[in-house]
Design a protein around this motif. Structure first.
Motif, PDB file in Angstrom:
ATOM      1  N   SER A  42       0.809  -1.213   0.000  1.00 51.31           N
ATOM      2  CA  SER A  42       0.000   0.000   0.000  1.00 51.31           C
ATOM      3  C   SER A  42       0.844   1.266   0.000  1.00 51.31           C
ATOM      4  N   PRO A  43       0.392   2.299  -0.737  1.00 50.94           N
ATOM      5  CA  PRO A  43       1.047   3.608  -0.639  1.00 50.94           C
ATOM      6  C   PRO A  43       0.699   4.353   0.643  1.00 50.94           C
ATOM      7  N   ARG A  44      -0.203   3.798   1.455  1.00 49.75           N
ATOM      8  CA  ARG A  44      -0.599   4.467   2.700  1.00 49.75           C
ATOM      9  C   ARG A  44       0.425   4.157   3.796  1.00 49.75           C
ATOM     10  N   ALA A 109      -1.660   1.221  -8.113  1.00 48.02           N
ATOM     11  CA  ALA A 109      -2.272   1.377  -6.792  1.00 48.02           C
ATOM     12  C   ALA A 109      -2.266   2.837  -6.362  1.00 48.02           C
ATOM     13  N   VAL A 110      -1.161   3.510  -6.606  1.00 46.92           N
ATOM     14  CA  VAL A 110      -1.070   4.932  -6.253  1.00 46.92           C
ATOM     15  C   VAL A 110      -2.074   5.741  -7.051  1.00 46.92           C
ATOM     16  N   ARG A 111      -2.118   5.484  -8.357  1.00 45.84           N
ATOM     17  CA  ARG A 111      -3.034   6.246  -9.208  1.00 45.84           C
ATOM     18  C   ARG A 111      -4.487   6.054  -8.790  1.00 45.84           C
ATOM     19  N   LEU A 112      -4.885   4.820  -8.525  1.00 50.35           N
ATOM     20  CA  LEU A 112      -6.265   4.559  -8.133  1.00 50.35           C
ATOM     21  C   LEU A 112      -6.608   5.221  -6.808  1.00 50.35           C
ATOM     22  N   PRO A 122      -0.761  13.983   2.077  1.00 47.60           N
ATOM     23  CA  PRO A 122       0.404  14.548   1.382  1.00 47.60           C
ATOM     24  C   PRO A 122       1.668  13.725   1.598  1.00 47.60           C
ATOM     25  N   ALA A 123       1.836  13.193   2.810  1.00 45.68           N
ATOM     26  CA  ALA A 123       3.014  12.362   3.076  1.00 45.68           C
ATOM     27  C   ALA A 123       2.972  11.073   2.258  1.00 45.68           C
ATOM     28  N   ASP A 124       1.770  10.489   2.110  1.00 45.45           N
ATOM     29  CA  ASP A 124       1.612   9.284   1.291  1.00 45.45           C
ATOM     30  C   ASP A 124       2.003   9.571  -0.160  1.00 45.45           C
TER      31      ASP A 124
END
Length: 341
Positions: A42-44, A109-112, A122-124
């Motif tokens: 995950s990008p989170r 995943a980031v784009r979606l 913003p940090a993600d």
């Protein structure tokens, strides 16, 4: 290019420039055993939101299918939905499959996650851009920015800080998948900045400060005076299909734009003269010009100072408000462009 969560009935194939970035998920939905799935890369940074998981678990209506990387069975998009399914004891969950490499899966995943659902912080977004930049240093700043939901200037700053300015990379791959020389682009942009700072500078001075030929400096200055972008216009790839053709995925983050797009330097030079146009001396015209002047942030350092002045506990709210304003400005720009004669 922007990708939305795709259902079984609305998953066209991707063709043309849109296909140059990441392949689209297959449209067929499959019931996948929950136990067979791996958690998302995950990008989170802080993981999933437990309140959202409980909210989804309490829904009685079916959840939209998740997106899974077929090669690894790792979730690309839909971890909140998967955790909700686990929480309520579901044996299977509907899923689309994505064919591609791990970097492409993470990028998707980031784009979606920047186009729907719970917004990335913003940090993600910054962390995601750093990771994509490390894996794909040949991608242009605008391409990475469009993926991560950032400004191209922010990605340029991240690139400088990260040391990914590989001297061997003389080209960059743009959002349309085309490769362009890097040095000529940067030289023209430097020239536009020199002209904006000193409109009376001679061609020799512009060329010397920007590190370009005098003929190139003249072309940049002429283009700016004509209200054009200092960069050379993009040429469509031979045989490229129309972006609005059949089977093409909608591109909400790439609204229609004119063939040439004026740079910040050009706008800064030309906008004051636009206010002298008698046809704009109407109530609506004066209001629009006043709003453009008020909302003009200017160079990167200025908006960076604004961003850093916001306390952390208000950052998410103000980011959403800024994006809402940006959406309205984009709609206005689209409407104006359709009225061009």
């Amino acid at each position: 290019m922007g990708l939305h969560l795709i259902t079984a009935d609305t998953a066209p194939a991707v063709s043309g420039p849109a296909a140059a970035q990441e392949p689209a998920p297959r449209h067929r939905v499959a019931a996948v055993p929950v136990d067979a799935l791996l958690d998302a890369d995950s990008p989170r940074i802080d993981g999933q939101n437990s309140d959202r998981v409980r909210m989804l678990a309490a829904l009685t209506s079916p959840l939209p299918p998740i997106l899974v990387h077929r090669a690894t069975m790792r979730v690309i998009d839909g971890m909140h939905r998967l955790k909700a399914a686990r929480l309520r004891g579901d044996a299977t969950i509907d899923a689309h499959f994505f064919e591609g490499g791990r970097t492409e899966a993470f990028t998707l995943a980031v784009r979606l996650n920047t186009t729907h659902g719970l917004p990335l912080s913003p940090a993600d977004r910054t962390a995601a851009a750093q990771r994509i930049l490390h894996a794909r240093p040949h991608w242009s700043n605008r391409r990475i920015a469009a993926t991560a939901g950032l400004a191209a200037g922010t990605v340029a700053s991240i690139r400088r800080r990260s040391g990914e300015q590989n001297a061997q990379l003389n080209t960059r791959v743009g959002r349309d998948g085309r490769t362009r020389p890097l040095q000529a682009t940067e030289g023209r942009l430097r020239a536009s900045q020199v002209i904006a700072a000193n409109p009376a500078a001679s061609l020799r001075e512009i060329a010397q400060q920007a590190g370009i030929a005098t003929a190139t400096a003249k072309d940049v200055r002429d283009r700016i005076r004509q209200g054009q972008d200092p960069l050379l216009p993009k040429r469509p790839a031979p045989g490229a299909s129309s972006p609005a053709g059949p089977g093409t995925l909608p591109q909400p983050d790439s609204p229609p734009r004119p063939a040439t797009r004026a740079s910040a330097a050009a706008i800064g030079l030309l906008l004051p003269n636009v206010g002298k146009d008698p046809s704009l001396r109407t109530e609506a015209g004066r209001m629009l010009l006043q709003m453009l002047n008020v909302h003009s942030i200017g160079d990167e350092a200025k908006w960076l100072r604004l961003a850093r002045s916001v306390p952390g506990h208000r950052a998410d709210l103000l980011a959403q408000a800024a994006r809402r304003c940006a959406d309205h400005w984009l709609r206005l720009a689209n409407e104006l462009e359709t009225r061009r004669t």
